[in-house]
Design an enzyme around this catalytic site. Structure first.
Site, short mmCIF file in Angstrom:
data_model
loop_
_atom_site.label_atom_id
_atom_site.label_comp_id
_atom_site.label_asym_id
_atom_site.label_seq_id
_atom_site.Cartn_x
_atom_site.Cartn_y
_atom_site.Cartn_z
N ALA A 191 0.83 -1.21 0.00
CA ALA A 191 0.00 0.00 0.00
C ALA A 191 0.86 1.25 0.00
O ALA A 191 2.03 1.22 0.40
CB ALA A 191 -0.92 -0.01 1.22
N ASP A 192 0.25 2.34 -0.44
CA ASP A 192 0.90 3.64 -0.37
C ASP A 192 -0.19 4.69 -0.18
O ASP A 192 -1.26 4.59 -0.78
CB ASP A 192 1.71 3.94 -1.63
CG ASP A 192 2.64 5.13 -1.41
OD1 ASP A 192 3.71 4.92 -0.83
OD2 ASP A 192 2.27 6.26 -1.78
N THR A 193 0.09 5.67 0.66
CA THR A 193 -0.87 6.74 0.95
C THR A 193 -0.25 8.08 0.64
O THR A 193 0.91 8.34 1.00
CB THR A 193 -1.28 6.69 2.45
OG1 THR A 193 -1.83 5.40 2.74
CG2 THR A 193 -2.31 7.76 2.77
#
Length: 191
Positions: free
Chosen positions: A74-76
């Protein structure tokens, strides 16, 4: 009845917040991490960046997955007026970011990639977050005491600044922490 499919789940994230969130779904998983540069093409639209980076992180593990593995990456990112706010370099950079977010609505977008040996699915979630007008003292207190240098946009919604500074959100709270849990639950079930 157990909702969790029979996979060996692997979370490729050093983030204690993501680990805590995944645990809250009742999933047993192991954590594996690799250093992956978080560089993306400059022409990429902000909404596409987290998915691109989640896939890039997944690709680093492509040759290491076994038949029953499900890798979660994931990446935010935080986006204010079309500009991506990365993780701050230092106190001054964090102060500048929080000052810009103060009194404004911004977007938090998390991209998630689920991968197995024969399949990959990428999705993202967007949450709108409204900050009240923050005082200089509030910004200083937060940065000094919470040192948000590992957080996109220089803040954690679950920390003091979120409690006193965020007037409302539209979308998933957990997405702002780093994993859109409800959407992740649905996507794991479909996978």
């Amino acid at each position: 009845m157990n909702w969790i499919p029979e996979y060996n789940f692997i979370l490729a994230s050093k983030s204690p917040r993501r680990q805590e969130l995944l645990k809250s779904l009742g999933i047993d998983f192991q954590v594996k991490t690799k250093e992956v540069d978080e560089i993306y093409p400059p022409e990429l639209a902000p909404a596409k960046i987290p998915g691109y980076l989640a896939e890039k992180k997944a690709n680093a593990f492509a040759d290491e997955l076994n038949n029953n593995d499900m890798l979660i990456t994931a990446d935010t990112i935080v986006v204010l007026n079309g500009k991506v706010l990365e993780k701050p370099d230092d106190y001054d950079h964090a102060y500048e970011m929080l000052s810009a977010l103060s009194g404004n609505m911004h977007e938090v977008i998390t991209g998630v990639c689920l991968s197995s040996t024969n399949k990959s699915v990428t999705f993202s979630a967007l949450t709108n977050v409204q900050f009240k007008k923050l005082t200089a003292a509030e910004i200083d207190y937060y940065i000094t005491n919470f040192k948000p240098f590992d957080k996109a946009g220089a803040y954690g919604i679950q920390e003091w600044i979120g409690s006193i500074g965020i007037s409302h959100i539209e979308g998933s709270f957990y997405n702002v922490m780093g994993l859109p849990l409800q959407k992740l639950y649905e996507e794991i079930q479909k996978f």
